[in-house]
Design an enzyme around this catalytic site. Sequence first.
Site, mmCIF file in Angstrom:
data_model
loop_
_atom_site.group_PDB
_atom_site.id
_atom_site.type_symbol
_atom_site.label_atom_id
_atom_site.label_comp_id
_atom_site.label_asym_id
_atom_site.label_seq_id
_atom_site.Cartn_x
_atom_site.Cartn_y
_atom_site.Cartn_z
ATOM 1 N N GLY A 25 0.813 -1.212 0.000
ATOM 2 C CA GLY A 25 0.000 0.000 0.000
ATOM 3 C C GLY A 25 0.847 1.262 0.000
ATOM 4 N N ASP A 26 1.996 1.206 0.669
ATOM 5 C CA ASP A 26 2.913 2.354 0.673
ATOM 6 C C ASP A 26 3.526 2.558 -0.711
ATOM 7 O OD1 ASP A 26 2.471 2.728 3.416
ATOM 8 O OD2 ASP A 26 4.068 1.317 3.937
ATOM 9 N N ALA A 27 3.868 1.444 -1.378
ATOM 10 C CA ALA A 27 4.393 1.542 -2.740
ATOM 11 C C ALA A 27 3.338 2.107 -3.680
ATOM 12 C CB ALA A 27 4.861 0.169 -3.216
ATOM 13 N N ALA A 61 3.191 5.840 -3.121
ATOM 14 C CA ALA A 61 4.366 6.496 -3.714
ATOM 15 C C ALA A 61 4.211 6.615 -5.226
ATOM 16 C CB ALA A 61 5.631 5.721 -3.361
#
Length: 295
Positions: free
Chosen positions: A239-241, A244
Amino acid sequence: MVTVLTAGHVNWDVTLRVDNFPEPDGEAAIRLQRQSGGGSAANVATALAGLEVDTGLIGSIGDDDNGLLARRELEATGVSLDGLRIVEDADTAVKYILVDDAGEVAVLGNDGVNEAVRPDDIVPERIERATHIHLTSQRPETASRLARLASESGATVSVDPGRRLASRDYSDTIELADIIFLNDREVEAILEETYSVSEYSDRILAIKYGGDGAEVHTPTGSVHHPGFDIDPVDTTGAGDAFAAGFIATYLQTDDIERVLEFANACGALAASTEGARSAPTSSSVDALLAAQHEQ
């Protein structure tokens, strides 16, 4: 000049790959153990740096060995750490991440000092120099001040409140956000409160569905992307990728379909690799998209 500032948790992760999640009074076999930096703010920062975006980080760690390791790993990626607070005689937050054979994740951990940054610790000039601010789980009052300073300076704001959304009031921050990232469970938490998805029709709402892709609601319409056919290895940090990739592309184009496709590709590549810091590079994303378009 820093283009994007991320703010929130900086952790040290201990990942344990297990054959299954044990039931009460049960047992699981550890297949693999590894350690690396973690925390949503730090994960997004390193992913943005890998996508060739000038990125800085606001957060806090202890002056212990885990904090030193986390700081060195971040420095190696090229993320600016001018806003990283090192707390003396304190422990860096450690998360123990269990990953089963299907790539599903469960998290245990201690918070350490990953929320030592308070509103009065924020340097306004640092916020004013950024083009975009991305806020992850942290003290709601700190997130709110960061969002307000960013809005006043003309920067765009995104927020990904994470799994603590149900127990914390991020309404002030969400109100100021241009982009809101949620997964399907977090959307349900919002709907259980006084909010409704229609209340966010004046900004961008990105809803992540894991292996089923994602959808984006904007003031001019909605877009859905089914995701990519991959074998998930470890969904930690996917989810962070995604966030980003979304931010990096959003700052370059107003083509929301392209933005969503790129973000989904980043999330898929992260989920197909071990660890929260397995964020893709621009070249690996371009390769996946080129292969997808050839099909």
